[in-house]
Design a protein around this motif. Sequence first.
Motif, mmCIF file in Angstrom:
data_model
loop_
_atom_site.group_PDB
_atom_site.id
_atom_site.type_symbol
_atom_site.label_atom_id
_atom_site.label_comp_id
_atom_site.label_asym_id
_atom_site.label_seq_id
_atom_site.Cartn_x
_atom_site.Cartn_y
_atom_site.Cartn_z
ATOM 1 N N PHE A 1 -28.665 -100.734 -27.103
ATOM 2 C CA PHE A 1 -28.985 -101.630 -25.995
ATOM 3 C C PHE A 1 -29.781 -100.851 -24.967
ATOM 4 C CE2 PHE A 1 -24.984 -99.643 -24.858
ATOM 5 C CZ PHE A 1 -25.129 -99.359 -23.512
ATOM 6 N N LYS A 2 -30.620 -101.560 -24.229
ATOM 7 C CA LYS A 2 -31.418 -100.923 -23.185
ATOM 8 C C LYS A 2 -30.594 -100.821 -21.913
ATOM 9 C CE LYS A 2 -36.003 -101.881 -24.725
ATOM 10 N NZ LYS A 2 -37.359 -101.733 -24.277
ATOM 11 N N VAL A 3 -30.705 -99.685 -21.259
ATOM 12 C CA VAL A 3 -30.047 -99.486 -19.975
ATOM 13 C C VAL A 3 -30.925 -100.161 -18.922
ATOM 14 C CG1 VAL A 3 -29.235 -97.795 -18.290
ATOM 15 C CG2 VAL A 3 -29.039 -97.313 -20.740
ATOM 16 N N LYS A 4 -30.337 -101.097 -18.220
ATOM 17 C CA LYS A 4 -31.071 -101.917 -17.253
ATOM 18 C C LYS A 4 -31.858 -101.052 -16.265
ATOM 19 C CE LYS A 4 -30.297 -105.897 -14.292
ATOM 20 N NZ LYS A 4 -29.297 -106.824 -13.778
ATOM 21 N N GLY A 5 -33.128 -101.394 -16.097
ATOM 22 C CA GLY A 5 -33.974 -100.705 -15.128
ATOM 23 C C GLY A 5 -34.545 -99.389 -15.606
ATOM 24 N N THR A 6 -34.334 -99.072 -16.900
ATOM 25 C CA THR A 6 -34.850 -97.809 -17.445
ATOM 26 C C THR A 6 -35.471 -98.071 -18.818
ATOM 27 O OG1 THR A 6 -32.887 -97.176 -18.712
ATOM 28 C CG2 THR A 6 -32.895 -96.599 -16.381
ATOM 29 N N LYS A 7 -35.995 -97.021 -19.413
ATOM 30 C CA LYS A 7 -36.500 -97.112 -20.789
ATOM 31 C C LYS A 7 -35.475 -96.545 -21.775
ATOM 32 C CE LYS A 7 -41.327 -96.767 -19.489
ATOM 33 N NZ LYS A 7 -42.581 -96.020 -19.655
ATOM 34 N N MET A 8 -34.319 -96.155 -21.273
ATOM 35 C CA MET A 8 -33.289 -95.540 -22.112
ATOM 36 C C MET A 8 -32.565 -96.566 -22.968
ATOM 37 S SD MET A 8 -31.499 -92.803 -19.521
ATOM 38 C CE MET A 8 -30.924 -94.067 -18.408
ATOM 39 N N VAL A 9 -32.141 -96.114 -24.148
ATOM 40 C CA VAL A 9 -31.273 -96.930 -24.994
ATOM 41 C C VAL A 9 -29.998 -96.152 -25.251
ATOM 42 C CG1 VAL A 9 -33.132 -98.237 -26.091
ATOM 43 C CG2 VAL A 9 -32.292 -96.140 -27.169
ATOM 44 N N ARG A 10 -28.924 -96.882 -25.476
ATOM 45 C CA ARG A 10 -27.617 -96.300 -25.772
ATOM 46 C C ARG A 10 -26.943 -97.156 -26.826
ATOM 47 N NH1 ARG A 10 -29.640 -92.787 -23.227
ATOM 48 N NH2 ARG A 10 -28.879 -91.763 -21.361
ATOM 49 N N TRP A 11 -25.935 -96.568 -27.476
ATOM 50 C CA TRP A 11 -25.115 -97.283 -28.452
ATOM 51 C C TRP A 11 -23.708 -97.377 -27.917
ATOM 52 C CZ3 TRP A 11 -29.319 -94.584 -29.621
ATOM 53 C CH2 TRP A 11 -30.171 -95.057 -30.620
ATOM 54 N N ARG A 12 -23.043 -98.477 -28.210
ATOM 55 C CA ARG A 12 -21.646 -98.641 -27.806
ATOM 56 C C ARG A 12 -20.769 -97.852 -28.775
ATOM 57 N NH1 ARG A 12 -24.271 -103.222 -26.750
ATOM 58 N NH2 ARG A 12 -24.050 -104.046 -24.639
ATOM 59 N N GLU A 13 -19.927 -97.009 -28.226
ATOM 60 C CA GLU A 13 -19.074 -96.153 -29.041
ATOM 61 C C GLU A 13 -18.199 -96.968 -29.994
ATOM 62 O OE1 GLU A 13 -16.487 -92.161 -28.423
ATOM 63 O OE2 GLU A 13 -16.124 -93.753 -26.973
ATOM 64 N N SER A 14 -17.672 -98.087 -29.534
ATOM 65 C CA SER A 14 -16.803 -98.905 -30.387
ATOM 66 C C SER A 14 -17.568 -99.444 -31.599
ATOM 67 C CB SER A 14 -16.184 -100.060 -29.602
ATOM 68 O OG SER A 14 -17.182 -100.942 -29.149
ATOM 69 N N GLU A 15 -18.836 -99.807 -31.417
ATOM 70 C CA GLU A 15 -19.632 -100.304 -32.532
ATOM 71 C C GLU A 15 -19.914 -99.202 -33.551
ATOM 72 O OE1 GLU A 15 -23.121 -102.230 -30.988
ATOM 73 O OE2 GLU A 15 -21.949 -103.841 -30.074
ATOM 74 N N ILE A 16 -20.164 -98.002 -33.052
ATOM 75 C CA ILE A 16 -20.392 -96.863 -33.954
ATOM 76 C C ILE A 16 -19.114 -96.556 -34.722
ATOM 77 C CG2 ILE A 16 -20.978 -94.406 -34.080
ATOM 78 C CD1 ILE A 16 -23.332 -96.341 -33.334
ATOM 79 N N GLN A 17 -17.982 -96.553 -34.029
ATOM 80 C CA GLN A 17 -16.690 -96.284 -34.679
ATOM 81 C C GLN A 17 -16.382 -97.345 -35.726
ATOM 82 O OE1 GLN A 17 -14.994 -93.471 -34.279
ATOM 83 N NE2 GLN A 17 -13.646 -94.160 -35.914
ATOM 84 N N ASN A 18 -16.615 -98.610 -35.396
ATOM 85 C CA ASN A 18 -16.379 -99.692 -36.357
ATOM 86 C C ASN A 18 -17.277 -99.553 -37.582
ATOM 87 O OD1 ASN A 18 -14.452 -100.820 -34.681
ATOM 88 N ND2 ASN A 18 -15.857 -102.307 -33.798
ATOM 89 N N TRP A 19 -18.520 -99.170 -37.368
ATOM 90 C CA TRP A 19 -19.453 -98.972 -38.480
ATOM 91 C C TRP A 19 -18.958 -97.837 -39.385
ATOM 92 C CZ3 TRP A 19 -22.476 -94.965 -40.280
ATOM 93 C CH2 TRP A 19 -23.415 -95.302 -41.249
ATOM 94 N N LEU A 20 -18.548 -96.742 -38.775
ATOM 95 C CA LEU A 20 -18.023 -95.612 -39.556
ATOM 96 C C LEU A 20 -16.810 -96.019 -40.382
ATOM 97 C CD1 LEU A 20 -18.226 -92.567 -37.145
ATOM 98 C CD2 LEU A 20 -19.282 -92.750 -39.398
ATOM 99 N N GLU A 21 -15.899 -96.723 -39.769
ATOM 100 C CA GLU A 21 -14.690 -97.154 -40.483
ATOM 101 C C GLU A 21 -15.049 -98.095 -41.645
ATOM 102 O OE1 GLU A 21 -12.091 -98.710 -37.461
ATOM 103 O OE2 GLU A 21 -11.887 -96.753 -36.515
ATOM 104 N N ALA A 22 -16.039 -98.937 -41.452
ATOM 105 C CA ALA A 22 -16.465 -99.861 -42.513
ATOM 106 C C ALA A 22 -17.068 -99.094 -43.697
ATOM 107 C CB ALA A 22 -17.478 -100.860 -41.970
ATOM 108 N N GLN A 23 -17.672 -97.944 -43.431
ATOM 109 C CA GLN A 23 -18.260 -97.154 -44.515
ATOM 110 C C GLN A 23 -17.164 -96.589 -45.424
ATOM 111 O OE1 GLN A 23 -21.630 -97.601 -44.569
ATOM 112 N NE2 GLN A 23 -20.937 -98.709 -42.764
#
Length: 75
Positions: A50-72
């Motif tokens: 997701f884009k950080v509001k007011g910047t060009k930065m992007v970040r990932w939600r830790e819970s989504e990354i953890q859920n993806w890892l567990e699904a693997q």
Amino acid sequence: MEHKNTSKLKKNKCQNIDKAMRIQEVIERVAISRSKIYDLSNKNLFPKPFKVKGTKMVRWRESEIQNWLEAQYDE
């Protein structure tokens, strides 16, 4: 008395906030290259940043990354 309840509510809301992970943190957590992360994300096979509001930065939600890892590991 009401003040204590309000502070409890604020504290509980803060506990539900995901950590916003930088790409380097994601790479280290999932052991996949930057280009592969973006490739999988574009194919909807990995969480999208997701884009950080007011910047060009992007970040990932830790819970989504953890859920993806567990699904693997579930497959």
